[in-house]
Write a protein that holds these residues in place. Structure first.
Motif, mmCIF file in Angstrom:
data_model
loop_
_atom_site.group_PDB
_atom_site.id
_atom_site.type_symbol
_atom_site.label_atom_id
_atom_site.label_comp_id
_atom_site.label_asym_id
_atom_site.label_seq_id
_atom_site.Cartn_x
_atom_site.Cartn_y
_atom_site.Cartn_z
ATOM 1 N N SER A 7 -13.103 30.032 120.633
ATOM 2 C CA SER A 7 -11.905 29.243 120.326
ATOM 3 C C SER A 7 -10.621 30.017 120.610
ATOM 4 O O SER A 7 -9.525 29.500 120.349
ATOM 5 N N THR A 8 -10.733 31.201 121.154
ATOM 6 C CA THR A 8 -9.551 31.996 121.480
ATOM 7 C C THR A 8 -8.554 31.223 122.346
ATOM 8 O O THR A 8 -7.338 31.317 122.119
ATOM 9 N N PRO A 9 -8.993 30.438 123.346
ATOM 10 C CA PRO A 9 -8.016 29.688 124.139
ATOM 11 C C PRO A 9 -7.178 28.708 123.332
ATOM 12 O O PRO A 9 -6.040 28.417 123.708
ATOM 13 N N MET A 10 -7.700 28.204 122.220
ATOM 14 C CA MET A 10 -6.905 27.276 121.411
ATOM 15 C C MET A 10 -5.678 27.979 120.840
ATOM 16 O O MET A 10 -4.589 27.400 120.768
ATOM 17 N N VAL A 11 -5.860 29.233 120.428
ATOM 18 C CA VAL A 11 -4.735 30.004 119.896
ATOM 19 C C VAL A 11 -3.732 30.296 121.000
ATOM 20 O O VAL A 11 -2.514 30.174 120.818
ATOM 21 N N HIS A 12 -4.253 30.674 122.158
ATOM 22 C CA HIS A 12 -3.357 30.963 123.287
ATOM 23 C C HIS A 12 -2.586 29.709 123.703
ATOM 24 O O HIS A 12 -1.409 29.794 124.088
ATOM 25 N N ASP A 13 -3.215 28.552 123.619
ATOM 26 C CA ASP A 13 -2.529 27.303 123.957
ATOM 27 C C ASP A 13 -1.348 27.060 123.008
ATOM 28 O O ASP A 13 -0.283 26.589 123.445
ATOM 29 N N VAL A 14 -1.533 27.353 121.729
ATOM 30 C CA VAL A 14 -0.430 27.196 120.781
ATOM 31 C C VAL A 14 0.707 28.140 121.147
ATOM 32 O O VAL A 14 1.881 27.743 121.172
ATOM 33 N N MET A 15 0.379 29.370 121.453
ATOM 34 C CA MET A 15 1.399 30.342 121.832
ATOM 35 C C MET A 15 2.151 29.871 123.080
ATOM 36 O O MET A 15 3.381 29.972 123.158
ATOM 37 N N GLU A 43 -21.178 33.940 122.329
ATOM 38 C CA GLU A 43 -20.901 32.843 123.258
ATOM 39 C C GLU A 43 -21.037 31.457 122.631
ATOM 40 O O GLU A 43 -20.872 30.443 123.314
ATOM 41 N N THR A 44 -21.351 31.376 121.341
ATOM 42 C CA THR A 44 -21.511 30.087 120.674
ATOM 43 C C THR A 44 -20.310 29.184 120.968
ATOM 44 O O THR A 44 -19.164 29.593 120.821
ATOM 45 N N ALA A 45 -20.586 27.946 121.384
ATOM 46 C CA ALA A 45 -19.526 27.047 121.841
ATOM 47 C C ALA A 45 -18.501 26.760 120.754
ATOM 48 O O ALA A 45 -18.823 26.658 119.571
ATOM 49 N N SER A 46 -17.276 26.580 121.166
ATOM 50 C CA SER A 46 -16.169 26.365 120.245
ATOM 51 C C SER A 46 -16.312 25.078 119.443
ATOM 52 O O SER A 46 -16.156 25.080 118.222
ATOM 53 N N VAL A 47 -16.581 23.955 120.106
ATOM 54 C CA VAL A 47 -16.619 22.609 119.519
ATOM 55 C C VAL A 47 -15.450 22.370 118.568
ATOM 56 O O VAL A 47 -15.582 21.668 117.564
ATOM 57 N N GLY A 48 -14.297 22.943 118.870
ATOM 58 C CA GLY A 48 -13.111 22.726 118.070
ATOM 59 C C GLY A 48 -13.057 23.467 116.761
ATOM 60 O O GLY A 48 -12.155 23.250 115.959
ATOM 61 N N ALA A 49 -14.022 24.363 116.502
ATOM 62 C CA ALA A 49 -14.054 25.099 115.235
ATOM 63 C C ALA A 49 -13.213 26.364 115.327
ATOM 64 O O ALA A 49 -13.187 27.028 116.360
ATOM 65 N N VAL A 50 -12.528 26.704 114.252
ATOM 66 C CA VAL A 50 -11.699 27.908 114.268
ATOM 67 C C VAL A 50 -12.545 29.167 114.164
ATOM 68 O O VAL A 50 -12.104 30.248 114.560
ATOM 69 N N TRP A 51 -13.765 29.066 113.625
ATOM 70 C CA TRP A 51 -14.598 30.246 113.377
ATOM 71 C C TRP A 51 -15.520 30.552 114.570
ATOM 72 O O TRP A 51 -16.706 30.769 114.425
ATOM 73 N N ARG A 52 -14.939 30.591 115.749
ATOM 74 C CA ARG A 52 -15.682 30.912 116.960
ATOM 75 C C ARG A 52 -14.839 31.828 117.851
ATOM 76 O O ARG A 52 -13.621 31.621 118.004
ATOM 77 N N LEU A 53 -15.459 32.808 118.456
ATOM 78 C CA LEU A 53 -14.776 33.651 119.431
ATOM 79 C C LEU A 53 -14.323 32.824 120.624
ATOM 80 O O LEU A 53 -13.255 33.061 121.206
ATOM 81 N N MET A 65 -7.188 35.116 109.967
ATOM 82 C CA MET A 65 -8.625 34.924 109.846
ATOM 83 C C MET A 65 -9.078 33.832 110.810
ATOM 84 O O MET A 65 -8.545 32.714 110.795
ATOM 85 N N TYR A 66 -10.046 34.184 111.657
ATOM 86 C CA TYR A 66 -10.549 33.278 112.685
ATOM 87 C C TYR A 66 -9.478 32.963 113.723
ATOM 88 O O TYR A 66 -8.393 33.549 113.728
ATOM 89 N N ASN A 67 -9.782 32.048 114.613
ATOM 90 C CA ASN A 67 -8.806 31.568 115.604
ATOM 91 C C ASN A 67 -8.162 30.303 115.047
ATOM 92 O O ASN A 67 -8.392 29.188 115.531
ATOM 93 N N ASP A 68 -7.335 30.498 114.028
ATOM 94 C CA ASP A 68 -6.809 29.382 113.243
ATOM 95 C C ASP A 68 -5.568 28.796 113.915
ATOM 96 O O ASP A 68 -4.422 29.032 113.504
ATOM 97 N N ALA A 69 -5.789 27.989 114.945
ATOM 98 C CA ALA A 69 -4.688 27.388 115.693
ATOM 99 C C ALA A 69 -3.818 26.461 114.848
ATOM 100 O O ALA A 69 -2.588 26.472 114.987
ATOM 101 N N GLN A 89 -9.423 17.343 115.687
ATOM 102 C CA GLN A 89 -8.461 16.274 115.905
ATOM 103 C C GLN A 89 -7.380 16.705 116.875
ATOM 104 O O GLN A 89 -6.940 15.932 117.719
ATOM 105 N N LEU A 90 -6.948 17.950 116.752
ATOM 106 C CA LEU A 90 -5.925 18.469 117.674
ATOM 107 C C LEU A 90 -6.435 18.450 119.103
ATOM 108 O O LEU A 90 -5.742 18.031 120.020
ATOM 109 N N ASN A 91 -7.662 18.890 119.279
ATOM 110 C CA ASN A 91 -8.241 18.915 120.630
ATOM 111 C C ASN A 91 -8.354 17.510 121.198
ATOM 112 O O ASN A 91 -8.124 17.276 122.384
ATOM 113 N N SER A 92 -8.743 16.554 120.316
ATOM 114 C CA SER A 92 -8.897 15.183 120.803
ATOM 115 C C SER A 92 -7.568 14.633 121.271
ATOM 116 O O SER A 92 -7.482 13.928 122.271
#
Length: 378
Positions: free
Chosen positions: A272-280, A260-270, A224-228, A26-29
């Protein structure tokens, strides 16, 4: 995600993690950002022979790779020294050492528990002897500081934790290169309640306590995970200004999926690292690094078949290590140290005990060869 986490995680992952994934989607959308596409998996074919007329590019050593130490939990310091020597020969330049406050200070008053403090003395000195930098993770609440006696409960008084880590910084500041505040505070199993405000209170009490004795970086404890979404709540609770770098544990789910598994907005993906950086970045911390203080795949042979507890083969573990480091270094320049979880397999054949680069007798697994190649920049 380690030790008892694997067993606890199975029970809660399906509900909690899929709910977290929904929040992230939802955040990504709302931001109209498409998830990053999957990177093609490298094939097993050898690299093409370079053109004789073109000089081969020199590999650049990666001096920011390290390993989680578990050897100091075995009886006596000798085993840990042997493991550190072996890791040093592999090129590891970092090691993450977890220190239990509950063991270090079982009584409210008086000195640190002598046998345990001297064990940590020895481990940290051995790391320094081998030119390995140390991340010291400080966690687990003594019964006297816990509201219910549980070592996973946040301390009733954050000042008690701050006082203890301040004393640790006074004793070990000359041997420690970064301080990590707790472990996976966004996970109920390791930080009861998993409340961002409670964690921020702990973090902001610990930060000046460490800095009084040591100017080494203080890490926002490895989430735990990339929990943005949880990180956003921590910023809303006042986390900004209380840490120097953010630590994450971007394990992948299902647990045998490729890096390399695609993020698809999930926190449990490597990925998804950019989502965390975006929050920062949103909170003005885009210039701070992300440190990966746990990442790995298990070759354990005993598991319950759950997708979150599914091992990989020995060759896959080695391949995924190599590909994960390449992915991070190619795509995420804001990531600093990468710490592989963990050093040595065992003591059982269970999923939780199969993450090591070494067998218990210190024979190398193929993943160690991949680690050595990654250190060389290959």
């Amino acid at each position: 995600m380690r030790r008892l986490l694997r067993r606890v995680l199975i029970a809660v992952a399906v509900v909690v993690l899929w709910a977290a994934g929904t929040l992230v989607t939802q955040l990504n959308s709302a931001q109209s950002a498409d998830p990053p596409p999957a990177r093609p998996a490298p094939t097993a074919t050898p690299d093409p022979t370079p053109d004789p007329g073109e000089p081969a590019a020199a590999a650049v050593p990666d001096l920011r790779l390290g390993v989680q130490l578990s050897a100091h939990h075995r009886p006596g310091p000798g085993y840990a020294r042997k493991v550190l020597a072996r890791l040093a020969r592999s090129g590891a330049r970092w090691v993450r050492v977890d220190v239990g406050w509950a063991t270090l200070q079982p009584n409210r008053t008086g000195p640190f528990e002598r046998w345990y403090a001297e064990l940590i003395d020895d481990v940290l000195a051995a790391a320094r002897d081998h030119d390995i930098q140390v991340i010291l993770e400080f966690w687990l609440t003594p019964a006297w500081a816990s509201p219910n006696g549980s070592s996973y409960a946040p301390p009733t008084d954050p000042g008690a934790y701050a006082g203890a880590i301040g004393r640790a910084a006074q004793r070990w500041g000359h041997l420690v290169d970064a301080w990590e505040i707790w472990n996976e505070p966004n996970f109920e199993g390791f930080f009861e309640g998993a409340d961002p405000q409670t964690y921020v209170n702990l973090l902001c009490a610990a930060y000046p306590a460490v800095k009084e004795y040591d100017d080494a970086p203080v890490l926002f404890g490895g989430i735990m995970y990339n929990d943005a979404p949880w990180l956003t709540r921590a910023y809303e609770a006042g986390a900004a200004g209380c840490f120097d770098a953010l630590a994450v544990h971007p394990y992948i789910g299902p647990s045998d999926a490729a890096p390399e598994t695609a993020s698809v907005g999930a926190v449990w993906r490597l990925t998804s690292t950019p989502m965390v950086h975006d929050v920062m970045t949103t909170w003005g911390d885009g210039g701070k690094q992300i440190w990966i203080t746990e990442l790995g795949w298990s070759t354990g042979t005993e598991n319950d078949g759950n997708a979150w507890n599914r091992p990989v083969s020995v060759p896959q573990q080695a391949d995924f290590l190599r590909r994960a480091v390449r992915l991070v270094r190619a795509e995420y320049p804001y990531v600093g140290p990468i710490i592989w979880y963990r050093d040595v397999d065992g003591p059982t054949e269970a999923y939780q005990d199969g993450f090591g680069l070494l067998h218990p007798d210190l024979r190398a697994k193929p993943a160690l060869r991949s680690f050595e190649a990654a250190v060389r920049g290959e």
